[in-house]
Structures are given as structure tokens and as C-alpha cells.
Design an enzyme around this catalytic site. Structure first.
Site, mmCIF file in Angstrom:
data_model
loop_
_atom_site.group_PDB
_atom_site.id
_atom_site.type_symbol
_atom_site.label_atom_id
_atom_site.label_comp_id
_atom_site.label_asym_id
_atom_site.label_seq_id
_atom_site.Cartn_x
_atom_site.Cartn_y
_atom_site.Cartn_z
ATOM 1 N N ASP A 41 0.362 -1.284 0.096
ATOM 2 C CA ASP A 41 -0.046 0.083 0.212
ATOM 3 C C ASP A 41 0.913 1.423 -0.322
ATOM 4 O O ASP A 41 1.998 1.121 0.022
ATOM 5 C CB ASP A 41 -0.799 -0.521 1.466
ATOM 6 C CG ASP A 41 -1.891 1.087 1.717
ATOM 7 O OD1 ASP A 41 -2.726 1.620 0.737
ATOM 8 O OD2 ASP A 41 -1.513 1.936 2.277
ATOM 9 N N ASP A 49 -0.325 5.137 0.876
ATOM 10 C CA ASP A 49 -0.578 6.083 1.828
ATOM 11 C C ASP A 49 -0.980 5.337 3.456
ATOM 12 O O ASP A 49 -0.960 4.596 3.693
ATOM 13 C CB ASP A 49 -1.951 7.117 1.946
ATOM 14 C CG ASP A 49 -1.637 7.943 0.611
ATOM 15 O OD1 ASP A 49 -1.902 9.277 1.026
ATOM 16 O OD2 ASP A 49 -1.388 7.359 -0.395
#
Length: 387
Positions: A123, A125
Site C-alpha cells: 500500500d 499512503d
């Protein structure tokens, strides 16, 4: 999304993927691995080998350039891992376990997708970078930081992200024509030389109101329009590959100086969060048959802008970046597994519920990141060949 965690006392039992026997059949069936077994990834083994002690990080020197945090990963010197400095340089694993190889500097070509043995799906953020939580105040609240400073830096970075996306990456044209992957419209590209092409006068206009022309469902616009769309994505790819290790050159002065200052201040505020993430990414990239892949909920063009501005271009080839904005992460995970095949082992690294849910559904080990200590522990686990 950020969950609460006690970073000083990381409970590795929360990493269910490394403590439950449900994953051993996955490794035994799909990947004949000498590196991961139920005996060498127990929570006790990891916690014993990877203690975490909080240290006060010195402020980043003003002459330390964030541009060094690109392909070379020149991370600041960190304290030695407890229990590691006394060992000298003996092999860290028992003789019956094969140590992972490392890439040689003169490796001629990267491995083919079909030769990849392990894929780390990241991922973006609040996992690799800290961004959204600066704007919402979540980061400053959780970690006791100056909330005004955090929001100010978040807004500054947000402005730079969209300025770069609009001015150099055609986001004004492509916002309503978002793609999952940079090559998704490549079949409409006729290969025309773009060195003297004028994008401002080719008559391209993104459809208003969200445009069904850009859904990627097989409904296409006219041939000329689709070709012009493909040209833009090709130019974005060229710009990314040209400047991924020289973002300052892409920004130019005075933006470059502003960006360097912003990066320094963000590293200080976040206690070198990005530096620790880069260390883990570099360890993975140093292995001959391992690869880093990114699946983010950010639209593709702003995601590429983020990757460049946070100095991640050297860690992620543009072909390894997927946007889940329209399709969701499960669909992107499917594409990644189709690309690299069933033989590869997939390890998911993230902070959100979506990627964790998909990882569990697909029986993929999941490494949760909720604080900087989780990234440091991940680096230690990689150094010790637990992953």
C-alpha cells in the site's frame, strides 16, 4: 486508515499470517520454499530476534539531500540492532536453511516476471509514506506532534503533488480517464515519434462528467481520440523513467529547493518514517528474484506524482504500480497474481482494512504497518531472512 498500536511493545501475534498454521499449506503447495516454514516464523522467534527500542532521532541535517533517497537508498545511519552487533558476521540462519542471495552489481538484466519467486505488494499512503494523516490531524494526535506543523506540511505536499501532476503528467487531461496501469491503453498507441508532438494542439479533450469513454470496459471513443489518450500515457511513462532518480531536474528551480526543504521537514516530523520504508524496499530489491509492487487507492497520475516526490521511483518501476481507484484492490491483486504466476509467494504490506481483507481471502501473508516500529521490524525480518 490508521489503527491504534503500542509501538514500543509490538505484539507480533497480531501478524496472524506469521503465527497461524493456516499459511503453511500455502507455502507447501504453491512454493517449495526453504526460507519460510512454520518453525522459523513463529512470533517468539521474531520477537526474540527483533527487539525494538525507541530512540530519539536527530534532526535531519540541512545538507542531507532527499534526492539521495532514490535508487541508491542512502539512508541515514541507524543504531545497531540489539543482539546483532555482537555476532560479528556469522551466518544468521541454521545450516539447514538456505540464505537468500543478493543481487550482484553487474546483474545484466532483471528477471522475467515468470522467474519472480516472491512479490511484496505494498500500500502507499500511511504505509510507505505519511500524507493523508497529516491533513486530517490523525498523525499528530497519535504520535504527539505539532498539529499545525503537520497540517501545514501536508498541505504543502498536496500542492506539490497536484502541481506536478497537472503541469508535467497531464492530470488535467487524464483525471476523468484514469487507468489501473500505465500500459492499459498502449494497444491504441501507433508508436508515433512524440519528440516534436504538440499535446496542446491535438484537439484532445477528456469527456465531461466522468466520461464512459474512459471506463476501460471495452467502450472506446474514436480512434484518433484513443490514440491521443495513449500518447499521453506514453509520455507520462517516459517522464517517469527519465526523472525517477532526478526529481529535482523535473521540478526545476525554485521548486526543487522548496521540495528539498519539504522533504527534510517531513522526515523530521515523521521520525524518518520514509527512510525506514526505503530501507525495507531496498532489502527486497537487493534480492535476485523478489520484486516490489504497489497497489494504491490513489488515482494513477497523482500516485505517480507522489511516488516521484517521495523519492520512491527507484523502488518501483512504473510497470509495478497499480491504481485501485476504480476497480478496488482485489481486482488489482488478481492482475498482479496473473502477471507473476501461481508459483510466486505474495506478501502484502499495508495499514488498511481493504488490503488485509483481500490478503486473507487470497491466503497471502499480511504485514500490518501502523507505526514506524512496524517498518523497522519488517526491515529486521528481511535482514534475518524471515521473509
Amino acid at each position: 486508515m490508521i489503527h491504534s498500536c503500542h509501538c514500543l511493545h509490538q505484539d507480533f501475534s497480531t501478524y496472524s499470517s506469521y503465527s497461524q498454521s493456516q499459511y503453511s499449506p500455502y507455502y507447501n503447495t504453491h512454493y517449495n520454499s526453504p526460507y519460510i516454514t512454520t518453525s522459523n516464523i513463529t512470533p517468539s522467534a521474531i520477537t526474540a530476534a527483533i527487539p525494538y527500542q525507541h530512540t530519539d532521532h536527530p534532526a535531519v541535517s540541512t545538507n542531507h539531500s532527499p534526492e539521495l533517497h532514490t535508487a541508491e537508498y542512502h539512508t541515514p545511519t541507524s543504531p545497531l540492532t540489539p543482539g546483532k552487533e555482537q555476532e560479528g558476521a556469522p551466518a544468521r540462519r541454521s545450516s539447514d536453511v538456505k540464505l537468500r542471495g543478493r543481487k550482484r552489481a553487474n546483474d545484466p538484466v532483471p528477471p522475467l516476471d515468470s522467474d519472480i519467486e516472491r512479490v511484496f505488494i505494498w500500500d502507499l499512503d500511511e504505509t510507505i509514506i505519511i500524507f493523508h494523516s497529516l491533513l486530517t490531524g490523525t498523525f499528530s494526535t497519535r504520535f504527539g506532534k505539532d498539529s499545525g506543523k503537520a497540517v501545514s506540511l501536508g498541505l504543502w505536499m498536496e500542492e506539490m503533488i497536484f502541481n506536478l501532476a497537472d503541469s508535467r503528467l497531464f492530470f488535467n487531461d487524464l483525471e476523468e480517464c484514469d487507468q489501473v496501469h500505465i500500459d492499459d491503453v498502449a494497444s491504441d498507441d501507433n508508436g508515433q515519434d512524440l519528440s516534436t508532438y504538440n499535446f496542446g494542439t491535438d484537439g484532445f479533450q477528456s469527456p465531461a462528467g466522468g466520461g464512459t469513454l474512459c471506463l476501460g470496459s471495452g467502450v472506446h471513443g474514436g480512434v484518433d481520440w484513443m490514440r491521443n489518450l495513449a500518447f499521453r500515457y506514453r509520455r507520462v511513462k517516459e517522464i517517469y523513467n527519465t526523472y525517477k532518480n532526478n526529481v529535482g531536474g523535473l521540478l526545476g528551480s525554485p521548486k526543487r529547493e522548496e521540495w528539498l526543504q519539504l522533504r527534510r521537514e517531513m522526515e523530521v516530523l515523521t521520525d524518518l518514517w520514509l527512510t525506514q520504508a526505503l530501507k525495507a524496499l531496498a532489502l527486497i530489491n537487493s534480492r535476485p528474484n523478489c520484486v516490489n509492487v504497489m497497489v494504491t487507492t490513489t488515482q494513477l497520475i497523482p500516485a505517480l506524482s507522489k511516488v516521484l516526490l517521495y523519492g520512491l521511483g527507484g523502488a518501483f518501476p512504473i510497470e509495478n504500480i497499480y491504481s485501485a481507484t476504480k476497480t478496488g484492490k482485489e481486482s488489482c491483486f488478481e492482475r498482479v497474481t496473473q502477471r507473476f504466476g501461481r508459483r510466486a509467494v505474495y506478501v502484502v504490506v499495508g495499514d488498511g482494512v481493504e488490503e488485509e481483507t483481500v490478503a486473507k481471502k487470497k491466503n497471502m501473508p499480511f504485514w500490518r504497518v501502523t507505526c514506524r516500529a512496524d517498518l523497522e521490524a519488517l526491515s529486521h525480518a528481511l535482514e534475518l531472512d524471515y521473509l
